[in-house]
Design an enzyme around this catalytic site. Structure first.
Site, mmCIF file in Angstrom:
data_model
loop_
_atom_site.group_PDB
_atom_site.id
_atom_site.type_symbol
_atom_site.label_atom_id
_atom_site.label_comp_id
_atom_site.label_asym_id
_atom_site.label_seq_id
_atom_site.Cartn_x
_atom_site.Cartn_y
_atom_site.Cartn_z
ATOM 1 N N CYS A 133 9.320 -5.983 -50.167
ATOM 2 C CA CYS A 133 7.897 -6.183 -49.823
ATOM 3 C C CYS A 133 7.665 -7.433 -48.983
ATOM 4 C CB CYS A 133 7.054 -6.230 -51.088
ATOM 5 S SG CYS A 133 7.102 -4.678 -52.002
ATOM 6 N N HIS A 270 0.159 -9.890 -48.995
ATOM 7 C CA HIS A 270 0.816 -8.631 -49.348
ATOM 8 C C HIS A 270 -0.111 -7.886 -50.307
ATOM 9 C CE1 HIS A 270 3.550 -5.636 -50.609
ATOM 10 N NE2 HIS A 270 3.861 -6.190 -51.762
ATOM 11 N N ASN A 300 0.379 -0.294 -52.398
ATOM 12 C CA ASN A 300 1.433 -1.214 -51.950
ATOM 13 C C ASN A 300 2.374 -0.458 -51.011
ATOM 14 O OD1 ASN A 300 3.647 -2.890 -51.665
ATOM 15 N ND2 ASN A 300 3.825 -3.382 -53.844
#
Ligand code: COA
Length: 343
Positions: A133, A270, A300
């Protein structure tokens, strides 16, 4: 005897001189989301969950999922084409592609080379980076260093994922959290007159800590199981690390840029979980309206999440030229990092 650097590379002194006068400027950004949307209600038909639980714990309402036959490279090409159009740049001007992904089309070659070929780029270099990520922040830092050291002039930095392919669709604690998508930025080497220009990437800070492997990982891999595996995560423990590490790395990035949190116009975090985003904003003392939030409609998307959110906020006019933007991310490894950019 002096050793001549290979063609196209600067010697150490010239590289250092260039690095102090060149900044990597964001010339344009673009993103792409697959057409198919999966709501929390859809997921409640698959696993024992509810829209209420997912919204309350994560802020997520809907995510996009790639169609069969739609791969990470397809999403990446579409996002790249939009970023190039926004920058007014033709693909043949690009001499570097750094693509962040955890879900490559194939074990090899790098997905970046598929993108290179489909964009019609016949020169330069294209490769993938893997920081889960945090991948986009890592890719941005790599490209920034290439540009400042004179090893490239125009870069495409891409975050692209089909995370739906590595989810265990029976595990309600993970399958509700992720989605597919891609985002890209065009970076150009910008020069001042012997001084750094004031716009561009002002600082990047990256970290990793392999001791935290067991909190977030894939249950397989080419070398160990000959399969890609699926996401495994200790959510509550990841949550605690995330708020702490992300706030600290943002502070580091600001210090590296000679700024403080009072100078931030926008944070583009993020997009893992609304509660993590709010927790970091609170620790930094930032008002919520300065934080770009897209997790509700993307979930996500791993390496794609920061460029997806950036593109949305640039596109709707929230982020303007000269704004100070802080991007931050954390992922498996652990990896985490931040980039401070004057747009
Ligand atoms: N629907 C309904 N219930 C669920 C569920 C779901 N999708 N997932 C888990 N639960 C249950 C658990 O089984 C647990 O039940 P129990 O109390 O009977 O044991 C309960 O909900 C609470 O689980 P817990 O994991 O403690 O919830 P939480 O408040 O920590 O929220 C996360 C879980 C995953 C949303 C949260 O920990 C989180 O966001 N962590 C960070 C994850 C992340 O962002 N990772 C990516 C970083 S890149």
């Amino acid at each position: 005897m002096s050793i001549r650097p290979p063609a196209g590379m600067l010697d150490a002194a010239a590289a250092q001189a260039r690095a102090s006068t060149v900044r990597s400027q964001i010339a344009g950004c673009g993103s792409y989301l697959p057409e198919r949307m999966v709501t929390n209600h859809d997921l409640a038909k698959l696993v024992d969950t509810s829209d209420e639980w997912i919204v309350e714990r994560t802020g997520i309402r809907v995510r996009h999922v790639a169609a069969e036959g739609e791969f990470t490279s397809h999403l990446a090409v579409k996002a790249s084409e939009r970023a190039l159009a926004a920058a007014g740049t033709k693909a043949d001007a690009v001499d570097l592609i750094v693509l962040a992904t955890t879900t490559p089309d194939e074990t090899f070659p790098a997905t970046a080379t598929r993108v290179q070929e489909r964009l019609g780029m016949t020169r330069g270099v294209a490769f993938d980076v893997q920081a889960v990520c945090s991948g986009f922040i890592f890719a941005l830092a790599v490209a920034d260093n290439f540009l400042r050291l004179g090893q490239a002039e125009t870069a495409l930095v891409i975050g692209a994922e089909t995370f739906s392919r590595i989810l265990d669709w029976q595990d309600r604690s993970t399958c509700v959290l992720f989605g597919d998508g891609a985002g890209a930025v065009v970076l150009k080497a910008g020069r001042g007159n012997g001084l750094p220009t004031d716009r561009g990437v002002l600082s990047t800070r990256l970290h990793s800590d392999g001791r935290q492997h067991d909190l977030l990982y894939a249950s397989g891999g080419v070398s160990s199981t000959k399969t890609a595996g699926v996401v495994r995560m200790d959510g509550p423990k990841v949550f605690k690390h995330a708020v702490e590490k992300l706030s600290a790395v943002v502070e580091e990035g600001l210090t590296g840029a000679g700024l403080t949190s009072a100078d931030i116009d926008w944070v583009v975090p993020h997009q893992a979980n609304r509660r993590i985003i709010d927790g970091v904003g609170k620790k930094l003392g930032l008002p919520g309206e300065r934080v770009v939030v897209t997790v509700d409609h993307h979930a996500n998307t791993s390496a794609a999440s920061v460029p997806l959110a950036l593109t949305e906020a640039v596109g709707d006019g929230r982020i303007k030229p000269n704004d100070v933007v802080v991007m931050e991310a954390m992922g498996g490894g652990f990896t985490w990092g931040a980039a401070v950019v004057r747009m």
